[in-house]
Design an enzyme around this catalytic site. Structure first.
Site, mmCIF file in Angstrom:
data_model
loop_
_atom_site.group_PDB
_atom_site.id
_atom_site.type_symbol
_atom_site.label_atom_id
_atom_site.label_comp_id
_atom_site.label_asym_id
_atom_site.label_seq_id
_atom_site.Cartn_x
_atom_site.Cartn_y
_atom_site.Cartn_z
ATOM 1 N N ARG A 238 -33.206 19.180 41.371
ATOM 2 C CA ARG A 238 -31.892 18.727 41.170
ATOM 3 C C ARG A 238 -31.892 17.364 42.363
ATOM 4 N NH1 ARG A 238 -30.926 21.043 37.541
ATOM 5 N NH2 ARG A 238 -29.385 22.601 36.829
ATOM 6 N N GLU A 267 -25.012 11.770 38.349
ATOM 7 C CA GLU A 267 -25.649 11.693 37.212
ATOM 8 C C GLU A 267 -24.426 11.374 36.279
ATOM 9 O OE1 GLU A 267 -28.118 15.044 35.807
ATOM 10 O OE2 GLU A 267 -29.228 14.830 37.579
ATOM 11 N N HIS A 286 -32.458 13.272 33.208
ATOM 12 C CA HIS A 286 -32.164 14.839 33.029
ATOM 13 C C HIS A 286 -32.429 15.188 31.649
ATOM 14 C CE1 HIS A 286 -29.933 18.121 35.182
ATOM 15 N NE2 HIS A 286 -30.612 18.556 34.222
#
Ligand SMILES: NC(=O)c1ccc[n+]([C@@H]2O[C@H](COP(=O)([O-])OP(=O)(O)OC[C@H]3O[C@@H](n4cnc5c(N)ncnc54)[C@H](O)[C@@H]3O)[C@@H](O)[C@H]2O)c1
Length: 326
Positions: A238, A267, A286
């Site tokens: 993360r 993000e 991601h």
């Protein structure tokens, strides 16, 4: 009058939601899907919902307070840092996650990122496209994984799968994990060390811990400064684990050799982020969890959990109603 249950997907990463929609229909529920990013739109989309399926949208106290009594939030994924679990406990909302669906995929991605940095794959690729060709040593010395000391922060499912890959390449592995049961290491040759020792010794650091109050900013400016000069950082866990401003400084001023990042504090990564322009950075959006098999398994697992909720069967992925530190 029996009210029809409402199933809402706040946001997702898939081609379609046929499975989820069919599961809702079978359970006699209404189904709707959104592409929420911010809190206000998430609260609006989920108001009065009984089951919320969420990828990355923020499930804050305000969002949870708008759900139906006894609602459930089912996360498309393992981490639940975008869900205020303490507020959910208070409000009587269940929170369920899918663990282990993409362990191999994330571990593969961590290795792909580490190899891309070590073998400077993006540098050569850019050079060929821009200049036609280049010398092998154009970007400085190269090294491989054999004999490299790699430090992992967090050795749960993904950490262990990463260790197996690193051992296959001949790496020496250090790990910091205050909660790991050493028997879970299954005899793997791993040295469990403190975080300061890991940072002092590792030539590459890979993050595999969840984001929570204890790990937020676990690599801040002092920790990044404590890493070996020229060390590499890989983050598939993360973004919040790393202070991105301090990381950009450490890369720009040459203390660190490079960073490969799949996850970010915000993000999508903001357009003005320095990480976008620094040359010794490899970025992926991601996607570590994402592969054909893992995405299908993730969707199937979430749909199955939804089906259990709608039919009143016990849920299998609850993180509420139990101690969060196991
Ligand atoms: N990039 C992606 O697409 C992607 C996909 C899946 C998971 N993830 C992230 O990877 C994380 C790990 O997944 P997993 O399946 O291995 O979870 P896991 O729960 O099996 O393992 C997490 C490990 O971190 C350890 N840990 C907890 N607090 C720590 C701390 N303060 N310092 C060091 N270690 C600590 C735990 O003891 C555990 O061993 C998830 O929480 C998620 O955030 C990212």
């Amino acid at each position: 009058v029996i009210r029809t249950a409402r199933v809402v997907v706040t946001d997702h990463a898939f081609e379609n939601l046929d499975l989820e929609a069919a599961t809702a229909r079978q359970g006699g529920a209404e189904f709707s899907a959104f592409e929420c990013v911010g809190e206000a739109e998430t609260a609006e989309a989920t108001f009065g919902a009984d089951a919320v399926l969420v990828n990355l949208a923020p499930i804050t106290r305000a969002v949870l307070a708008g759900l139906s009594p006894g609602a459930v939030v089912i996360r498309y994924g393992t981490g639940f840092d975008n869900v205020d679990v303490a507020a959910a406990e208070e409000l009587g909302v269940g929170v369920s996650v899918v663990a282990g669906y993409g362990t191999d995929s994330v571990a593969d991605h961590a290795l792909a990122l580490l190899l891309a940095l070590l073998r400077r794959v993006p540098f050569y690729d850019r050079a060929i496209r821009a200049d036609g060709w280049c010398q092998p040593g154009a970007f400085g010395p190269l090294r491989g994984l054999s004999g490299l000391t790699v430090g992992l922060v967090g050795v749960g499912r993904i950490g262990l799968a990463t260790i197996d890959r690193l051992h296959g390449f001949g790496c020496r592995v250090l790990a910091f994990d205050p909660f790991v049961d050493p028997t879970a290491l299954g005899g793997r040759p791993v040295e469990l060390v403190s975080l300061p020792e890991l940072l002092r010794r590792a030539e590459a650091v890979s993050l595999h811990a969840p984001l929570d109050d204890a790990t937020r900013g676990i690599l801040g400016a002092p920790e990044l400064a404590a890493m070996r000069p020229g060390a590499l950082l890989v983050n598939t866990s993360r973004g919040g684990l790393v202070d991105e401003t301090a990381l950009a400084d450490a890369l720009e001023f040459g203390h660190l050799g490079g960073a490969a990042l799949d996850v970010f504090e915000a993000e999508p990564l903001p357009a003005d982020s320095r990480l976008r322009t620094l040359p010794n950075v490899v970025l992926t959006p991601h996607v570590a969890f994402f592969s054909e098999g893992s995405a299908a398994l993730l969707q199937r697992s979430v749909a199955d959990e939804l089906g259990r909720f709608l039919s009143g069967a016990p849920l299998t992925g609850l993180v509420t109603g139990r101690s969060l530190v196991e």
